[in-house]
Design a protein around this motif. Structure first.
Motif, PDB file in Angstrom:
ATOM      1  N   GLU A   1       0.743  -1.233  -0.005  1.00 58.21           N
ATOM      2  CA  GLU A   1      -0.015   0.085  -0.169  1.00 58.21           C
ATOM      3  C   GLU A   1       0.913   1.317   0.075  1.00 58.21           C
TER       4      GLU A   1
ATOM      5  N   ASP B   1       0.388  -1.982  -8.206  1.00 55.45           N
ATOM      6  CA  ASP B   1      -1.017  -2.088  -8.064  1.00 55.45           C
ATOM      7  C   ASP B   1      -1.030  -3.978  -7.917  1.00 55.45           C
TER       8      ASP B   1
ATOM      9  N   LEU C   1      -0.044  -5.276  -4.617  1.00 59.72           N
ATOM     10  CA  LEU C   1      -1.010  -4.792  -3.715  1.00 59.72           C
ATOM     11  C   LEU C   1      -2.349  -5.902  -3.893  1.00 59.72           C
ATOM     12  N   ARG C   2      -2.759  -5.874  -5.028  1.00 62.95           N
ATOM     13  CA  ARG C   2      -3.909  -6.836  -5.293  1.00 62.95           C
ATOM     14  C   ARG C   2      -3.379  -8.404  -4.778  1.00 62.95           C
ATOM     15  N   ASP C   3      -2.177  -8.699  -5.472  1.00 60.39           N
ATOM     16  CA  ASP C   3      -1.780 -10.358  -5.137  1.00 60.39           C
ATOM     17  C   ASP C   3      -1.833 -10.558  -3.528  1.00 60.39           C
ATOM     18  N   CYS C   4      -1.029  -9.359  -2.938  1.00 64.05           N
ATOM     19  CA  CYS C   4      -0.836  -9.711  -1.549  1.00 64.05           C
ATOM     20  C   CYS C   4      -2.069  -9.691  -0.750  1.00 64.05           C
TER      21      CYS C   4
ATOM     22  N   MET D   1      -6.305   0.142 -10.973  1.00 60.18           N
ATOM     23  CA  MET D   1      -6.738  -0.805 -10.071  1.00 60.18           C
ATOM     24  C   MET D   1      -8.311  -0.719  -9.790  1.00 60.18           C
TER      25      MET D   1
ATOM     26  N   PHE E   1     -10.061   3.182   3.640  1.00 60.85           N
ATOM     27  CA  PHE E   1      -9.441   2.118   2.893  1.00 60.85           C
ATOM     28  C   PHE E   1      -9.274   0.950   3.937  1.00 60.85           C
TER      29      PHE E   1
ATOM     30  N   TYR F   1     -12.478 -11.844  -1.747  1.00 55.38           N
ATOM     31  CA  TYR F   1     -11.250 -11.593  -2.689  1.00 55.38           C
ATOM     32  C   TYR F   1     -11.726 -11.764  -3.977  1.00 55.38           C
TER      33      TYR F   1
ATOM     34  N   LEU G   1     -12.273  -1.753  -2.133  1.00 54.64           N
ATOM     35  CA  LEU G   1     -11.303  -1.730  -1.752  1.00 54.64           C
ATOM     36  C   LEU G   1     -10.462  -1.059  -2.839  1.00 54.64           C
ATOM     37  N   ARG G   2     -10.539  -1.536  -4.025  1.00 53.82           N
ATOM     38  CA  ARG G   2      -9.783  -1.178  -5.294  1.00 53.82           C
ATOM     39  C   ARG G   2     -10.244   0.319  -5.528  1.00 53.82           C
TER      40      ARG G   2
ATOM     41  N   LYS H   1      -8.824   2.969  -2.959  1.00 45.49           N
ATOM     42  CA  LYS H   1      -7.460   3.187  -2.767  1.00 45.49           C
ATOM     43  C   LYS H   1      -6.915   4.508  -3.460  1.00 45.49           C
TER      44      LYS H   1
END
Lengths: 619, 619
Positions: free
Chosen positions: A410, A428, A431-434, B255, B406, B421, B431-432, B435
């Motif tokens: 983030e 980006d 962040l999404r993968d994590c 994102m 966020f 998810y 969430l996206r 950000k």
């Protein structure tokens, strides 16, 4: 600049902090040497950078496709997957008798950091295969091992862990998948599993699933769960592959890890799915737990790896992106523009990322090191001691790795500004993968319950006592260095706060307020993580300080000015100065807050439990 | 259950905390009444739920498309946009003379919460139009107003703010877009702008850009920036639209907020782009700042709205999702399964979300209320007082709204577990989408500098002193209620911590350690936000406590048991009990940590500044 893993820091952890080369003194690793470790790291880095990383964004954009019951992974994944298998990376730390290379686990785990940072979605395929293969090695019959295991350790075939069902996620004891004995030692398997990573894909011709199911008539709950090997294709006696009625019902569309196939799997839709019991009946949970430590550490590694890549990318960006004037010249419109790394707010963000990443790296590798020490332990006491460290560290690795890793990602987006929000840059995706890491392999809430409800209570608190002892003995050394004093004082206070909350939980647990430790288990885990990272970073600062003063001595630098000149011109000195800065950041900015966090927990405020359900919202 | 905005809580803020109906006593709003406010809220909710929300996920999936220099928004956006304009929502709080409805701003802002929660990407189009239209109203000539303004306030035409360039983001003073006087009062505009929200789209036939540019020969830096009205199509004297050489060079892939067109705009590629100066030359920054407060509050509203929707969705999910047994029966495999809202860890997460969302809601609406009080102020002192509150609150609204919003979205994903998810559920989008809010309209780092470098220093600290006075006077009332005592003690301590850091910064700012307040500006803003939300939630608890005891009295409930029975059966009582729980959560879990946060800042640790650049990483 390399953007995946700070190898210098990794080697600092391995060789200057944990002295892993000493593992080679044990018979199990006697054929290894530091040189061989270094070579492995170098090769892993090369493969990760050259083959894994270039497919990372492609995999994110392309994603997996579900067509006619089959799943196609991103086209670009095939080549790096093949190279990974050919390189023997999958079984790097496994017995040579199963085709492994027999490296210490910590070295294999260090290599994981490169691959995970380069392309986590891709690494998940061999990662899950490895867990399933290990289970087969420990619990399978020689015949099943012969048929399936070797091809798994080589990566020729894939593997999965099938736990989750629509009605059984965190509550795995509620699962409905059934296993019916066939009288010949095999079982008919029937049920649906969801969220199965690598459940169906085209990287391998066969996939071997480890499936939790309940044998007909077995007890309810977790005590009636068994685990079965259920291959997608059975190997018949002639060595041919025969369909085993395992079908993919679809894949999930997710926020991230698009290249990882998350599948619905239907076992026995046509009543023809065969499974082989692993271990004894109704011992499935215990067997799974046996594999859990490494699986959870693997997820912690994901968090570390994303953090590492996110930090290094943000650092490079901050060095290159010119924007604004130096803070002293804010009011001079003609002042030269500087790279944003010169802005205090950006430096603060980078220091947070650096400190967090390095703390996580030390944490993960310490856990891996303890796993090796369990392996090579020469006495029961020694094995128990290290196993205790492992048991305590794992929920922290998993939860801190995922939560703090996400926070670092983030922050990377923030450093990139608007660009960070676009898919033009890689952060980006990090962040999404994590984000998934705080959820799978047991949500972080489950990790906290594991820590508070099991690990802390184990053996009358012995694990925690041993951890405190470790901290006390280690920090005793630091006390001799007066430059450590200020940081040490903060650490001591934070550690004391953690001890207070632990005792407090112990007392509450024995009263009718036993809800309190459960309610605040996650903040407790977070505090535990803060203090643990604090200890590891302090330890690193102690080492770095010594080395730095050796360099000063070599250069005859005796005053501040001379020392600053050394740091400015000598890369080693700069590195060690950076290590000390990381520790300072963590002590001064994070551990100064530990007492407040402990206080928040110990208010014991029960309003979250007492609020009437309608009080949450009437709407 | 309604899942966008907790209307009961919104009305609590408006009518029980801020008593906004009292605004109707002022001549400016004398035609309004509480009934009319309620009607507007009801209509906004209806339009948001029925027309905006159903297009939210569609817009996310479809995104904007760039084709032949034009941009298509998601097809489904056209209808709700039209209905929004027809309903007069865009100019709800503007003068009737420009076609507005003349509502108090706070009511219009309250309606924003519904639309923003329902589909933020869509709301951005009229949101930006409104800012541009207001600028034109304040600084445009009657002729330009006649040609462009009315169609903007009605939403028939769009509007944008064009600040950012590739080399001028946070450092807007470095921009390169040029304006060349044509001798007839108009200017030729030449330059490229990036990240322009709503820069090109097919919702309206024309788009009116407000463009920051430097008039040839003007000073460097921010002091040489002017602002120009640059329509995509000029209106000629016959009322026809004529192309003005404003071209879209592409859109960003992001994102989130996929439905919002983020454009590269090229002005004067063919040397034929005409602009009209707004206000005086070289006063562009001041004019922009004039509009900034509302723009930044709007972004804060985004954070609140995402938090609100994320919380209510997670709450509904937690009420419906059955998983696991009650904590008392964890070891009983036959125990009934319960909704996850019964699990302490989930309740803690929900309480964090509730408390944060309600705190943010109070914060945003307080800022809006102060803006109204500036409008209706009867003396200069009164106006200055409220303007001072606004100036102080805005950076907090923007930064806390986006950061805490966020965090709430992230927690919603956690409550949903694996489902969160996936794109099957809405929280991943929240969430996206959320950000970006910490980045645009001035990054949160810039907000912190605005607070520390400008707002706190303004008028010798008068703004801050007034805020402290407000807090002191307000809390004096609470002291009479002994049930508030424990919370109040924590608040007092936290407020004192904030005051200490503020003084500390004041002293540092006068020394050669002036870097310290800049380095720790963001943590200071965060602390300021924590304390501000604490005050607002405490205030709410005070009101709720009084009302709750009135209900108890009505029911003759005199002991704990009787009172619990009232809360369990009476919806109003449950609501007020929930408000008190929110305040408790914030005091006990957040403000107990304020002293630690203050301490972290006041360590003044300068290692982030002193670390050699190579010390960040050698790789």
């Amino acid at each position: 600049m390399k953007l995946l893993v700070d190898v210098r820091d990794l080697k600092f952890v391995l060789y200057e902090q944990l002295n892993v080369e000493d593992l080679c003194k044990y018979p199990l690793f006697s054929e290894y040497s530091k040189e061989m470790f270094d070579m492995a790291l170098e090769q892993a880095e090369k493969l990760a950078e050259q083959e894994f990383y270039p497919t990372n964004k492609k995999g994110d954009k392309e994603g997996c496709r579900f067509e006619n019951g089959l799943v196609k992974v991103p086209e670009s994944f095939h080549r790096p997957y093949r190279l990974y298998c050919e390189g023997g990376w999958l079984a790097m730390a496994d017995d040579p008798e199963v085709g492994g290379q027999g490296f210490p686990f910590i070295i294999s785990n260090a290599c994981v950091e490169f691959f995970a940072a380069a392309n986590w979605a891709l690494l998940m395929y061999p990662g899950l295969t490895h867990g399933a293969a290990r289970l087969l090695k420990k619990y399978g019959t020689p015949e099943l091992q012969e048929k399936y295991m070797y091809k798994m350790f080589s990566g020729e075939w894939g593997g999965t862990m099938c736990l989750t069902e629509a009605g059984a996620g965190s509550d795995v004891g509620n699962l409905r998948t059934r296993a019916v004995p066939q009288g010949d030692g095999t079982y008919k398997i029937e049920g649906q599993k969801i969220f199965i990573s690598s459940g169906m894909h085209d990287l391998t011709e066969n996939i071997v699933h480890m499936v939790l199911a309940r044998i007909e008539g077995a007890p309810k709950g977790t005590k009636g769960i068994s685990i079965f090997l259920v291959p997608r294709f059975l190997v018949d006696d002639n060595g041919n592959l025969v369909d085993n009625d395992v079908n993919c019902g679809g894949i999930e569309h997710k926020m991230g890890i698009h290249g990882s196939a998350t599948c619905v799997l239907n076992f026995g839709e046509n009543g023809k799915c065969l499974g082989y019991l692993m271990g004894e009946p109704n011992k499935g949970m215990r067997i799974m737990f046996d594999m859990m430590n490494e699986a959870r550490l693997f997820v912690g590694m994901q968090g570390l790896a994303h953090a590492s890549a996110a930090y290094l990318h943000a650092l490079q960006y901050a060095r290159e992106r010119v924007q604004g004037t130096p803070v002293e010249k804010m009011k001079d419109p003609g002042a030269e523009r500087v790279a944003i790394i010169n802005h205090p707010d950006v430096r603060r963000m980078l220091m947070f990322m650096k400190s967090s990443t390095e703390g996580l790296r030390a944490l993960m590798h310490l856990a891996a090191y303890c796993l090796d020490r369990v392996q090579v332990a020469e006495t029961d006491e020694e094995r128990d001691l290290y196993q205790g460290y492992v048991d305590l560290l794992i929920p922290i690795c998993k939860s801190m790795g995922s939560d703090l890793g996400f926070r670092v990602c983030e922050t990377a987006v923030q450093v990139y500004g608007g660009y960070g929000y676009t898919s033009e840059y890689p952060v980006d995706q990090f962040l999404r993968d994590c984000k998934i890491a705080s959820i799978y392999e047991g949500t972080n809430g489950i990790q906290a319950l594991d820590l508070v409800g099991r690990k802390i209570a184990m053996k009358r608190g012995l694990l925690f006592k041993n951890a405190v002892k470790f901290s006390t003995e280690l920090t005793a050394k630091f006390r001799k260095n007066y430059r450590m004093r200020e940081m040490l004082e903060i650490y001591d206070e934070a550690a004391e706060s953690l001890i207070q909350v632990t005792k407090f939980f112990g007392l509450k647990g024995m009263t009718d307020e036993f809800h309190v430790p459960i309610l605040y288990a996650k903040p407790y885990l977070d505090l535990f993580g803060d203090v643990t990272l604090g200890l590891l970073l302090l330890w690193q600062a102690y080492i770095a300080d010594r080395k730095l003063y050796e360099i000063y001595a070599d250069h005859g630098a005796k005053d501040d000015k001379a020392r600053q000149a050394v740091v400015a011109s000598n890369r080693s000195a700069a590195f060690y100065a950076g290590k000390i800065a990381s520790a300072k950041f963590w002590m001064f900015q994070v551990l100064t807050q530990a007492a407040g966090k402990a206080r928040a927990i110990m208010t014991s405020d029960k309003s979250p439990l007492e609020i009437p359900e309608e009080g949450f919202a009437l709407v």
